[in-house]
Design a protein around this motif. Structure first.
Motif, PDB file in Angstrom:
ATOM      1  N   PRO A  41       0.717  -1.310  -0.106  1.00  0.00           N
ATOM      2  CA  PRO A  41      -0.021   0.002  -0.024  1.00  0.00           C
ATOM      3  C   PRO A  41       0.849   1.274   0.009  1.00  0.00           C
ATOM      4  CG  PRO A  41      -1.018  -1.606   1.375  1.00  0.00           C
ATOM      5  CD  PRO A  41       0.474  -2.180   0.907  1.00  0.00           C
ATOM      6  N   TYR A  42       0.355   2.280  -0.847  1.00  0.00           N
ATOM      7  CA  TYR A  42       0.905   3.388  -0.907  1.00  0.00           C
ATOM      8  C   TYR A  42       2.288   3.649  -1.495  1.00  0.00           C
ATOM      9  CZ  TYR A  42      -3.116   4.953   1.830  1.00  0.00           C
ATOM     10  OH  TYR A  42      -4.345   5.336   2.127  1.00  0.00           O
ATOM     11  N   LEU A  43       2.878   2.457  -1.783  1.00  0.00           N
ATOM     12  CA  LEU A  43       4.456   2.402  -2.574  1.00  0.00           C
ATOM     13  C   LEU A  43       4.293   2.923  -3.963  1.00  0.00           C
ATOM     14  CD1 LEU A  43       7.243   1.615  -1.979  1.00  0.00           C
ATOM     15  CD2 LEU A  43       6.718  -0.823  -3.109  1.00  0.00           C
ATOM     16  N   HIS A  44       3.076   3.166  -4.521  1.00  0.00           N
ATOM     17  CA  HIS A  44       3.145   3.307  -6.110  1.00  0.00           C
ATOM     18  C   HIS A  44       3.174   4.974  -5.861  1.00  0.00           C
ATOM     19  CE1 HIS A  44      -0.888   4.478  -4.114  1.00  0.00           C
ATOM     20  NE2 HIS A  44      -0.793   5.452  -5.123  1.00  0.00           N
ATOM     21  N   THR A  45       3.205   5.620  -5.106  1.00  0.00           N
ATOM     22  CA  THR A  45       3.627   6.995  -5.007  1.00  0.00           C
ATOM     23  C   THR A  45       4.796   7.369  -5.801  1.00  0.00           C
ATOM     24  OG1 THR A  45       4.257   6.927  -2.665  1.00  0.00           O
ATOM     25  CG2 THR A  45       2.097   7.819  -3.037  1.00  0.00           C
ATOM     26  N   PHE A  46       5.959   6.194  -5.430  1.00  0.00           N
ATOM     27  CA  PHE A  46       7.284   6.480  -6.058  1.00  0.00           C
ATOM     28  C   PHE A  46       7.183   6.685  -7.498  1.00  0.00           C
ATOM     29  CE2 PHE A  46       8.307   4.782  -1.900  1.00  0.00           C
ATOM     30  CZ  PHE A  46       9.239   5.639  -1.505  1.00  0.00           C
ATOM     31  N   ALA A  47       6.102   6.094  -8.126  1.00  0.00           N
ATOM     32  CA  ALA A  47       5.870   6.265  -9.632  1.00  0.00           C
ATOM     33  C   ALA A  47       5.950   7.608 -10.145  1.00  0.00           C
ATOM     34  CB  ALA A  47       4.685   5.490  -9.918  1.00  0.00           C
ATOM     35  N   LEU A  48       5.722   8.811  -9.295  1.00  0.00           N
ATOM     36  CA  LEU A  48       5.723   9.986  -9.622  1.00  0.00           C
ATOM     37  C   LEU A  48       6.952  10.341 -10.413  1.00  0.00           C
ATOM     38  CD1 LEU A  48       3.857  11.724  -6.638  1.00  0.00           C
ATOM     39  CD2 LEU A  48       3.238  11.854  -9.158  1.00  0.00           C
ATOM     40  N   ILE A  49       8.263   9.641  -9.759  1.00  0.00           N
ATOM     41  CA  ILE A  49       9.550  10.119 -10.294  1.00  0.00           C
ATOM     42  C   ILE A  49       9.452   9.626 -11.914  1.00  0.00           C
ATOM     43  CG2 ILE A  49      11.967   9.412 -10.168  1.00  0.00           C
ATOM     44  CD1 ILE A  49      11.496   9.133  -7.431  1.00  0.00           C
ATOM     45  N   PRO A  50       9.237   8.419 -12.319  1.00  0.00           N
ATOM     46  CA  PRO A  50       9.367   8.292 -13.636  1.00  0.00           C
ATOM     47  C   PRO A  50       8.138   9.162 -14.541  1.00  0.00           C
ATOM     48  CG  PRO A  50       8.631   6.359 -12.635  1.00  0.00           C
ATOM     49  CD  PRO A  50       8.967   7.354 -11.654  1.00  0.00           C
ATOM     50  N   THR A  51       7.138   9.469 -13.925  1.00  0.00           N
ATOM     51  CA  THR A  51       6.051  10.129 -14.358  1.00  0.00           C
ATOM     52  C   THR A  51       6.709  11.533 -14.637  1.00  0.00           C
ATOM     53  OG1 THR A  51       4.366   9.068 -13.057  1.00  0.00           O
ATOM     54  CG2 THR A  51       3.576  11.098 -13.817  1.00  0.00           C
ATOM     55  N   ALA A  52       7.458  12.071 -14.035  1.00  0.00           N
ATOM     56  CA  ALA A  52       7.657  13.473 -14.036  1.00  0.00           C
ATOM     57  C   ALA A  52       8.819  13.398 -15.328  1.00  0.00           C
ATOM     58  CB  ALA A  52       8.671  14.031 -12.813  1.00  0.00           C
ATOM     59  N   LEU A  53       9.589  12.441 -15.466  1.00  0.00           N
ATOM     60  CA  LEU A  53      10.633  12.405 -16.408  1.00  0.00           C
ATOM     61  C   LEU A  53       9.812  12.116 -17.804  1.00  0.00           C
ATOM     62  CD1 LEU A  53      13.351  10.231 -14.788  1.00  0.00           C
ATOM     63  CD2 LEU A  53      13.309  12.451 -15.244  1.00  0.00           C
ATOM     64  N   LEU A  54       8.902  11.423 -17.778  1.00  0.00           N
ATOM     65  CA  LEU A  54       8.091  10.971 -18.950  1.00  0.00           C
ATOM     66  C   LEU A  54       7.359  12.261 -19.308  1.00  0.00           C
ATOM     67  CD1 LEU A  54       6.642   7.495 -18.427  1.00  0.00           C
ATOM     68  CD2 LEU A  54       8.346   8.224 -20.065  1.00  0.00           C
ATOM     69  N   ALA A  55       6.859  13.081 -18.504  1.00  0.00           N
ATOM     70  CA  ALA A  55       6.313  14.334 -18.785  1.00  0.00           C
ATOM     71  C   ALA A  55       7.416  15.259 -19.285  1.00  0.00           C
ATOM     72  CB  ALA A  55       5.636  14.974 -17.703  1.00  0.00           C
ATOM     73  N   LEU A  56       8.193  15.281 -18.910  1.00  0.00           N
ATOM     74  CA  LEU A  56       9.541  16.039 -19.512  1.00  0.00           C
ATOM     75  C   LEU A  56       9.777  15.697 -20.973  1.00  0.00           C
ATOM     76  CD1 LEU A  56      11.774  18.466 -18.994  1.00  0.00           C
ATOM     77  CD2 LEU A  56      13.343  16.749 -18.077  1.00  0.00           C
ATOM     78  N   LEU A  57      10.077  14.358 -21.095  1.00  0.00           N
ATOM     79  CA  LEU A  57      10.099  13.844 -22.545  1.00  0.00           C
ATOM     80  C   LEU A  57       9.253  14.134 -23.416  1.00  0.00           C
ATOM     81  CD1 LEU A  57      11.613  11.946 -24.622  1.00  0.00           C
ATOM     82  CD2 LEU A  57       9.862  10.225 -23.564  1.00  0.00           C
ATOM     83  N   LYS A  58       7.741  14.255 -22.962  1.00  0.00           N
ATOM     84  CA  LYS A  58       6.741  14.523 -23.974  1.00  0.00           C
ATOM     85  C   LYS A  58       6.622  16.261 -24.162  1.00  0.00           C
ATOM     86  CE  LYS A  58       1.695  14.578 -24.540  1.00  0.00           C
ATOM     87  NZ  LYS A  58       0.366  14.236 -23.873  1.00  0.00           N
ATOM     88  N   ALA A  59       7.184  16.916 -23.313  1.00  0.00           N
ATOM     89  CA  ALA A  59       7.318  18.439 -23.433  1.00  0.00           C
ATOM     90  C   ALA A  59       8.224  18.744 -24.261  1.00  0.00           C
ATOM     91  CB  ALA A  59       7.386  19.078 -22.246  1.00  0.00           C
ATOM     92  N   ALA A  60       9.358  17.897 -24.471  1.00  0.00           N
ATOM     93  CA  ALA A  60      10.700  18.305 -25.129  1.00  0.00           C
ATOM     94  C   ALA A  60      10.286  17.756 -26.724  1.00  0.00           C
ATOM     95  CB  ALA A  60      11.782  17.606 -24.563  1.00  0.00           C
ATOM     96  N   ASP A  61       9.463  16.542 -26.671  1.00  0.00           N
ATOM     97  CA  ASP A  61       9.478  16.033 -27.936  1.00  0.00           C
ATOM     98  C   ASP A  61       8.063  16.910 -28.736  1.00  0.00           C
ATOM     99  OD1 ASP A  61       9.580  14.371 -29.997  1.00  0.00           O
ATOM    100  OD2 ASP A  61       8.501  12.656 -29.118  1.00  0.00           O
TER     101      ASP A  61
END
Length: 367
Positions: free
Chosen positions: A254-274
């Motif tokens: 439970p609640y370990l999924h909050t660590f997925a915010l790290i790759p989420t931020a990187l993927l958001a940066l990728l989409k913004a750059a692309d």
């Protein structure tokens, strides 16, 4: 039951039990690093035992050793398949992000070869660098950096120790599965005969609640993964399905999924750059998906699924999460539901004796 007088002998006996329990807690805390691999191995053996039995008796694989090996091969293959769905696309996305970053550097600085530019700058500022190395500032900086270097070495050693502990855990698990029936039937013999019924009934309650908790949490994690896949697909987020599967797997704790915010931020940066879109808008949309799914899970899915699986009122579930979280932090959130149900089972069986009354009534009705 409550009208019996508290004699001196009874008081001394209760005090002895309390001191014994305190001593066991202190001993477990002291030997925690040694006992943790064994506890994890027992949990893994508990989860894998039904599959081992199925392989041995339903698929007629000869011998327990070969059945365990076949089970582990199947489990590893499933985990490898899930990792193949998540890790290669993630690596590909990060490589794409690195390419975009390199292109951005070339465009803004007009530099075609970064290593060559760094070497040229070093040659041009060679005297300044030599003076800085001889200065006291460099010595002080080196003194400040050395503890951090030792910290990195210590972390590397911790990783090696964790790998060794994992191998020990797998070895424990293998031997537990080898004699699982014998261990589960004869562990009660470590207690005196007069207290064996108490520990046997308590162990049955614990096993029942643990089984209900695992099934309930698995269903919650599955629903969360599906909701994230849908949410990320709606906002056209990169790796929507893979990221949703990853979050669902992480939520098995439970609640370990909050660590997925790290790759989420990187993927958001990728989409913004692309695509040239604003990073903060993309990331805010992803965080909104996190918030909406979390609200649905906490207010609807968890109370209904876990309440039905563990026979607890949703209000009690939310209260237990709050109390255990306040007492033990993140660990409290993990153990809140099974610990609460186990305490309630103990209270109903040995304090109010509701469990025994229900069992007696069911036996009479069956007759």
């Amino acid at each position: 039951m409550y009208d019996q007088p508290i004699t001196f002998d009874k008081f001394v006996r209760w005090l002895g039990y309390a001191l014994l329990a305190l001593g066991v807690i202190v001993l477990i805390n002291y030997l925690g690093s040694v006992l943790l691999p064994f506890a994890v191995a027992w949990l893994l053996a508990y989860l894998l035992y039904p599959m081992v039995r199925f392989v041995q008796y339903k698929l007629h694989v000869p011998g327990r050793v070969l059945s365990i090996i076949v089970t582990l091969v199947v489990v590893i293959a499933i985990l490898t398949g899930v990792a193949w769905l998540i890790i290669p696309p993630m690596i590909e996305q990060f490589q794409r992000l690195s390419e975009l970053f390199t292109t951005y550097i070339h465009t803004t600085t007009k530099i075609d070869n970064i290593p060559e530019a760094i070497g040229q700058w070093t040659q041009e500022h060679r005297h300044e660098l030599e003076d800085y190395i001889r200065s006291e500032r460099f010595t002080e900086s080196l003194k400040d950096a050395l503890p951090q270097m030792f910290s990195v070495v210590g972390q590397t050693a911790s990783i090696i120790i964790s790998i060794v502990a994992s191998l020990i855990t797998l070895l424990y698990m293998f031997f537990i599965l080898m004699d699982y029936e014998y261990l589960t039937e004869n562990w009660i013999k470590i207690f005196p005969k007069k207290v064996r019924p108490f520990w046997s009934e308590l162990a049955k309650d614990a096993e029942r609640e643990l089984s209900n908790y695992i099934r309930g949490q698995g269903m919650v994690a599955f629903i969360m993964g599906v909701l994230f896949c849908i949410g990320f697909t709606i906002i056209d987020f990169p790796m929507a399905i893979g990221l949703g599967i990853l979050i669902g797997i992480l939520d098995l704790v439970p609640y370990l999924h909050t660590f997925a915010l790290i790759p989420t931020a990187l993927l958001a940066l990728l989409k913004a750059a692309d695509t040239g879109q604003n990073f903060w808008i993309i990331f805010a949309m992803a965080v909104a998906v996190f918030a909406i799914v979390q609200v649905i899970i906490d207010l609807v899915v968890t109370p209904y699924v876990m309440g039905k699986a563990m026979r607890l009122n949703p209000a009690i579930l939310l209260l237990s999460l709050s109390i255990w979280g306040a007492l033990l932090g993140f660990i409290g959130l993990i153990i809140a539901l099974p610990a609460t149900t186990l305490l309630m089972a103990y209270y109903q069986r040995y304090i109010t004796r509701e469990n025994k009354e229900i069992e007696a009534e069911s036996e009479k009705s069956s007759k």
